[in-house]
Design a protein around this motif. Structure first.
Motif, PDB file in Angstrom:
ATOM      1  N   LEU A   1      11.219  75.588  49.745  1.00 28.24           N
ATOM      2  CA  LEU A   1      10.333  74.413  49.709  1.00 28.24           C
ATOM      3  C   LEU A   1      10.158  73.913  51.124  1.00 28.24           C
ATOM      4  O   LEU A   1      11.142  73.679  51.841  1.00 28.24           O
ATOM      5  CB  LEU A   1      10.949  73.305  48.840  1.00 28.24           C
ATOM      6  CG  LEU A   1      11.248  73.668  47.396  1.00 28.24           C
ATOM      7  CD1 LEU A   1      12.051  72.559  46.739  1.00 28.24           C
ATOM      8  CD2 LEU A   1       9.973  73.928  46.645  1.00 28.24           C
ATOM      9  N   ARG A   2       8.936  73.742  51.534  1.00 33.38           N
ATOM     10  CA  ARG A   2       8.621  73.224  52.864  1.00 33.38           C
ATOM     11  C   ARG A   2       8.011  71.851  52.707  1.00 33.38           C
ATOM     12  O   ARG A   2       7.129  71.641  51.889  1.00 33.38           O
ATOM     13  CB  ARG A   2       7.659  74.173  53.557  1.00 33.38           C
ATOM     14  CG  ARG A   2       6.936  73.630  54.736  1.00 33.38           C
ATOM     15  CD  ARG A   2       7.691  73.588  56.025  1.00 33.38           C
ATOM     16  NE  ARG A   2       8.015  74.911  56.504  1.00 33.38           N
ATOM     17  CZ  ARG A   2       8.981  75.115  57.376  1.00 33.38           C
ATOM     18  NH1 ARG A   2       9.693  74.119  57.825  1.00 33.38           N
ATOM     19  NH2 ARG A   2       9.263  76.311  57.795  1.00 33.38           N
ATOM     20  N   ARG A   3       8.473  70.904  53.480  1.00 29.83           N
ATOM     21  CA  ARG A   3       7.877  69.563  53.430  1.00 29.83           C
ATOM     22  C   ARG A   3       6.897  69.418  54.568  1.00 29.83           C
ATOM     23  O   ARG A   3       7.090  69.828  55.651  1.00 29.83           O
ATOM     24  CB  ARG A   3       8.949  68.479  53.529  1.00 29.83           C
ATOM     25  CG  ARG A   3       8.324  67.107  53.547  1.00 29.83           C
ATOM     26  CD  ARG A   3       9.324  66.016  53.368  1.00 29.83           C
ATOM     27  NE  ARG A   3       8.602  64.766  53.410  1.00 29.83           N
ATOM     28  CZ  ARG A   3       9.062  63.661  53.916  1.00 29.83           C
ATOM     29  NH1 ARG A   3      10.280  63.601  54.370  1.00 29.83           N
ATOM     30  NH2 ARG A   3       8.337  62.576  53.942  1.00 29.83           N
TER      31      ARG A   3
ATOM     32  N   GLN B   1      17.946  64.222  52.802  1.00 31.54           N
ATOM     33  CA  GLN B   1      16.538  63.929  53.024  1.00 31.54           C
ATOM     34  C   GLN B   1      15.904  65.113  53.732  1.00 31.54           C
ATOM     35  O   GLN B   1      16.405  65.579  54.761  1.00 31.54           O
ATOM     36  CB  GLN B   1      16.383  62.674  53.873  1.00 31.54           C
ATOM     37  CG  GLN B   1      14.943  62.278  54.071  1.00 31.54           C
ATOM     38  CD  GLN B   1      14.820  60.995  54.878  1.00 31.54           C
ATOM     39  OE1 GLN B   1      15.697  60.627  55.629  1.00 31.54           O
ATOM     40  NE2 GLN B   1      13.711  60.326  54.695  1.00 31.54           N
ATOM     41  N   LEU B   2      14.809  65.602  53.187  1.00 31.53           N
ATOM     42  CA  LEU B   2      14.070  66.692  53.793  1.00 31.53           C
ATOM     43  C   LEU B   2      12.979  66.078  54.658  1.00 31.53           C
ATOM     44  O   LEU B   2      12.059  65.448  54.155  1.00 31.53           O
ATOM     45  CB  LEU B   2      13.473  67.609  52.708  1.00 31.53           C
ATOM     46  CG  LEU B   2      12.842  68.900  53.167  1.00 31.53           C
ATOM     47  CD1 LEU B   2      13.854  69.777  53.898  1.00 31.53           C
ATOM     48  CD2 LEU B   2      12.287  69.667  51.965  1.00 31.53           C
ATOM     49  N   ARG B   3      13.118  66.238  55.935  1.00 32.36           N
ATOM     50  CA  ARG B   3      12.175  65.633  56.869  1.00 32.36           C
ATOM     51  C   ARG B   3      10.888  66.446  56.951  1.00 32.36           C
ATOM     52  O   ARG B   3      10.878  67.625  56.601  1.00 32.36           O
ATOM     53  CB  ARG B   3      12.820  65.529  58.247  1.00 32.36           C
ATOM     54  CG  ARG B   3      14.017  64.624  58.222  1.00 32.36           C
ATOM     55  CD  ARG B   3      14.727  64.628  59.541  1.00 32.36           C
ATOM     56  NE  ARG B   3      15.967  63.884  59.385  1.00 32.36           N
ATOM     57  CZ  ARG B   3      16.350  62.936  60.202  1.00 32.36           C
ATOM     58  NH1 ARG B   3      15.623  62.615  61.236  1.00 32.36           N
ATOM     59  NH2 ARG B   3      17.473  62.303  59.985  1.00 32.36           N
ATOM     60  N   PRO B   4       9.820  65.840  57.428  1.00 35.48           N
ATOM     61  CA  PRO B   4       8.567  66.589  57.580  1.00 35.48           C
ATOM     62  C   PRO B   4       8.795  67.860  58.403  1.00 35.48           C
ATOM     63  O   PRO B   4       9.447  67.832  59.441  1.00 35.48           O
ATOM     64  CB  PRO B   4       7.653  65.601  58.319  1.00 35.48           C
ATOM     65  CG  PRO B   4       8.157  64.258  57.896  1.00 35.48           C
ATOM     66  CD  PRO B   4       9.658  64.429  57.815  1.00 35.48           C
TER      67      PRO B   4
END
Length: 81
Positions: free
Chosen positions: A79-81, A7-10
Motif C-alpha cells: 500500500l502506497r500513501r 502512521q503512514l506518511r505521504p
C-alpha cells in the motif's frame, strides 16, 4: 498477538507478506530470508508505485529459487500513501 498503531506518511509504503516469501528455497535448500527481503525493500525506489514493489519482490524470489517448486503460498500486499 500484539496490536500496534503506526502512521503512514505521504509517500510511505506498507509492505505485507506471508512467510512463503522469506521461506522460499533455492536449489540448495537455502531460504530467501528476512535479511534479503529487508535489503531489497531498502533499495532506492522511493516513489515507485505499490505494484512495482510487489513485482520487484516477486522477481527477486523467482530468480533466487530458479524454478524450484515452492510448497508454501507466496503472497504480498503493498500500500502506497
Amino acid at each position: 498477538m500484539t496490536a500496534s498503531e503506526a502512521q503512514l506518511r505521504p509517500g510511505g509504503l506498507l509492505f505485507l507478506y506471508t512467510d512463503g516469501v522469506t521461506e522460499a528455497e533455492d536449489r540448495e535448500g537455502r531460504q530467501f530470508g528476512d535479511d534479503r527481503l529487508e535489503s531489497l525493500l531498502a533499495k532506492k525506489g522511493h516513489g515507485a508505485r505499490a505494484d512495482r514493489w510487489i513485482a520487484r519482490v516477486e522477481t527477486a524470489v523467482r530468480e533466487f529459487t530458479r524454478g524450484r517448486v515452492q510448497f508454501d503460498d507466496i503472497t504480498c500486499l503493498a500500500l502506497r500513501r
